[in-house]
Write a protein that holds these residues in place. Structure first.
Motif, PDB file in Angstrom:
ATOM      1  N   ALA A 357       9.333  -1.210   6.199  1.00  0.00           N
ATOM      2  CA  ALA A 357       9.128  -1.232   4.761  1.00  0.00           C
ATOM      3  C   ALA A 357       7.685  -1.615   4.454  1.00  0.00           C
ATOM      4  O   ALA A 357       7.068  -2.418   5.154  1.00  0.00           O
ATOM      5  N   SER A 358       7.145  -1.040   3.383  1.00  0.00           N
ATOM      6  CA  SER A 358       5.781  -1.338   2.987  1.00  0.00           C
ATOM      7  C   SER A 358       5.685  -2.748   2.410  1.00  0.00           C
ATOM      8  O   SER A 358       6.700  -3.367   2.056  1.00  0.00           O
ATOM      9  N   GLU A 359       4.452  -3.229   2.298  1.00  0.00           N
ATOM     10  CA  GLU A 359       4.214  -4.545   1.720  1.00  0.00           C
ATOM     11  C   GLU A 359       4.753  -4.620   0.295  1.00  0.00           C
ATOM     12  O   GLU A 359       5.223  -5.668  -0.150  1.00  0.00           O
ATOM     13  N   TYR A 360       4.710  -3.494  -0.427  1.00  0.00           N
ATOM     14  CA  TYR A 360       5.191  -3.455  -1.803  1.00  0.00           C
ATOM     15  C   TYR A 360       6.709  -3.297  -1.884  1.00  0.00           C
ATOM     16  O   TYR A 360       7.275  -3.274  -2.983  1.00  0.00           O
ATOM     17  N   ARG A 361       7.367  -3.134  -0.743  1.00  0.00           N
ATOM     18  CA  ARG A 361       8.833  -3.045  -0.648  1.00  0.00           C
ATOM     19  C   ARG A 361       9.395  -1.892  -1.493  1.00  0.00           C
ATOM     20  O   ARG A 361      10.501  -1.984  -2.040  1.00  0.00           O
ATOM     21  N   ASN A 362       8.619  -0.794  -1.585  1.00  0.00           N
ATOM     22  CA  ASN A 362       9.087   0.335  -2.396  1.00  0.00           C
ATOM     23  C   ASN A 362       9.081   1.651  -1.632  1.00  0.00           C
ATOM     24  O   ASN A 362       9.335   2.704  -2.209  1.00  0.00           O
ATOM     25  N   LYS A 363       8.789   1.601  -0.332  1.00  0.00           N
ATOM     26  CA  LYS A 363       8.759   2.815   0.477  1.00  0.00           C
ATOM     27  C   LYS A 363       8.797   2.428   1.946  1.00  0.00           C
ATOM     28  O   LYS A 363       8.545   1.264   2.308  1.00  0.00           O
TER      29      LYS A 363
END
Length: 403
Positions: A357-363
C-alpha cells in the motif's frame, strides 16, 4: 542592427548562469510551495534531464525586431526553452534577413549574466543547419540545437547528418528535435513503415536527440481539420490515433524510447462557449481561488489544462506553446505532487519486487511494473521540484501568475 531589425541595446554581454524552473518564486513563498525545489539546469546536464526540463517550449518568430530582449524577458518570467522560428512564422521574402537576425541575436546573448532559456532554431531545410553553424560566432554557445520540421524517413537522414556536422563544427554537442507531422505519418497505409524506419534512424543518433515533437496542426491540415477550442487534441480521433502510434514506437520505457512533447494549444482569447468548461470547481474552492478559475475559463486555459493532463496520461511530457500565458499552466502541472514523490521513492527503494500500500493508503504500489514510472517521476522532480503536502496545481498556478 541587422537586416533592419533592432537589437535591444540594454542587453549586456556577461557570464551566463544556469536556468532553473520557478526561479522567480523565492524565499518564504518557495519554501511554502516546494518540499524539494527544482535544480539548476546547466547546459552540460545529462540528456534526459535537459529533455525533461524543456517544459513549455515557446516559439517566437526570427523576424521579431526585439528578439534578444524578448528572450530575456520571457526567461525572467519562467520560460526555460524557446524556439527561434525560421519556418512557418517567416514569410518567404524575409528568410535571409531572419537568418541574419537569428545569428546576431544568439551572438548578442552570449555570456549574459541573466539565465537564458535553452534556445533552438527551427530551420526550413537541411542547408540552414550548416549555414547557421558556420555563421555563428560567440552565439554558438547559446545554441542548444535545431528543430527539424516535417521529419520522416525520407528527410530524416540528411537532417541528422547535418546535425552531426554542426556538432563537429561547433566542437560540442548540438541537439536535434524532429517534428513528426508529415502526411505519410498520418496516413494509415504508410504510418507503420514510416515509424519503424524513423525509430531505427533515431536510435542511431540517440545521443544527439533531445526530444521528439508532435506537430498536430500540420496533421490536422491533412484532413482539412482545425480543432475547436472546446476540444482537446485527443477528441480528434484521427489525430489521437497517430499520437498513440508515435508513443508506441518512440516512447517506450525500455531504453529505446525518447521523451515526446505535446502538440501546441492554439487558443488564448475570450470567446463564446458551446460546451461547459472542462475545469472542475472543487480544487479552486479548496484553495479559495474560485475567481481565478473564472479567469482561466475566460482565457481558454481550462482546455489547455485538460489537454496537458491527457498528454501526461498518454506518455507525453512538455508542450509546444505559442503564447506566454500558456507557460505557467504547463509548468504548474509538471511539478511532482507530494503523493507522486512519496510513491516514487517507495517504489525505487524496493529492489525485490512485491506490492504494498502507498504512503497515502489509497492505492497499491507494484514495485516492478511501476518502476519505470517512478524513475521518470524522480527525473521530473529534479527539473520541476516537488510540491509540499497539500499544495495543488492551483496554488502553484496562482503563485506563478501573480509574480
Amino acid at each position: 542592427m541587422t537586416a533592419g531589425y533592432a537589437i535591444a541595446p540594454e542587453v549586456n554581454l556577461r557570464k551566463q548562469v544556469p536556468l532553473r524552473h520557478f526561479h522567480n518564486l523565492q524565499g518564504p513563498r518557495s519554501r511554502e510551495l516546494f518540499l524539494v525545489e527544482p535544480e539548476p539546469i546547466p547546459g552540460t546536464a545529462d540528456r534526459e534531464l535537459l529533455a525533461t526540463a524543456l517544459g513549455a517550449t515557446l516559439y517566437v518568430p526570427a523576424t521579431r525586431p526585439d528578439l534578444a530582449a524578448t528572450i530575456l524577458r520571457r526567461a525572467a518570467r519562467g520560460v526555460c526553452s524557446m524556439v527561434i522560428d525560421l519556418e512557418d512564422a517567416v514569410a518567404d521574402h524575409q528568410v535571409d534577413a531572419a537568418k541574419e537576425h537569428a545569428v546576431a541575436t544568439l551572438d548578442l546573448l552570449a555570456g549574459v549574466a541573466d539565465p537564458v532559456p535553452m534556445l533552438f532554431v527551427r530551420v526550413r531545410d537541411v542547408q540552414t543547419v550548416t549555414e547557421l553553424a558556420d555563421r555563428l560566432g560567440p552565439g554558438a554557445d547559446m545554441l542548444t540545437g535545431f528543430v527539424f520540421p516535417k521529419f520522416d524517413a525520407v528527410t530524416g537522414p540528411a537532417y541528422l547528418a547535418a546535425l552531426d556536422a554542426a556538432g563537429d563544427r561547433l566542437g560540442r554537442p548540438v541537439y536535434g528535435m524532429p517534428v513528426l507531422e508529415s502526411a505519410n505519418l498520418v496516413h494509415r497505409q504508410t504510418r507503420d513503415e514510416q515509424l519503424s524506419r524513423i525509430a531505427e534512424l533515431l536510435a542511431e543518433h540517440r545521443d544527439r536527440l533531445l526530444a521528439v515533437r508532435i506537430g498536430a496542426t500540420d496533421m490536422c491540415s491533412t484532413f482539412g481539420i482545425r480543432r475547436d477550442r472546446d476540444l482537446t487534441i485527443y477528441d480528434v480521433r484521427v489525430i489521437a490515433d497517430v499520437i498513440a502510434d508515435i508513443v508506441n514506437y518512440l516512447g517506450r520505457a525500455d531504453g529505446s524510447g525518447f521523451i515526446i512533447t505535446g502538440p501546441v494549444w492554439e487558443y488564448f482569447a475570450d470567446h463564446e462557449r458551446m460546451f461547459r468548461p472542462l475545469l472542475r470547481t472543487a480544487p479552486f474552492e479548496e484553495s479559495d481561488a474560485v475567481p481565478f478559475r473564472q479567469y482561466l475559463v475566460s482565457r481558454d486555459l481550462d482546455g489547455l489544462l485538460r489537454e496537458i493532463t491527457l498528454d501526461r496520461a498518454n506518455g507525453i511530457q512538455g508542450k509546444t506553446v505559442i503564447h506566454p500565458s500558456h507557460v505557467a499552466a504547463v509548468h504548474a502541472l509538471s511539478v511532482v505532487t507530494h503523493e507522486e514523490y512519496a510513491d516514487a521513492l517507495h517504489i525505487m527503494e524496493a529492489d525485490v519486487g512485491g506490492v504494498a500500500a502507498s504512503e497515502y493508503r489509497n492505492k497499491m504500489n507494484e514495485m516492478r511494473p511501476h518502476r519505470s514510472w517512478a524513475r521518470q517521476t524522480l527525473v521530473r522532480a529534479r527539473a520541476f521540484g516537488v510540491a509540499n503536502k497539500g499544495v495543488s496545481f492551483v496554488d502553484l498556478l496562482t503563485a506563478m501568475i501573480a509574480e
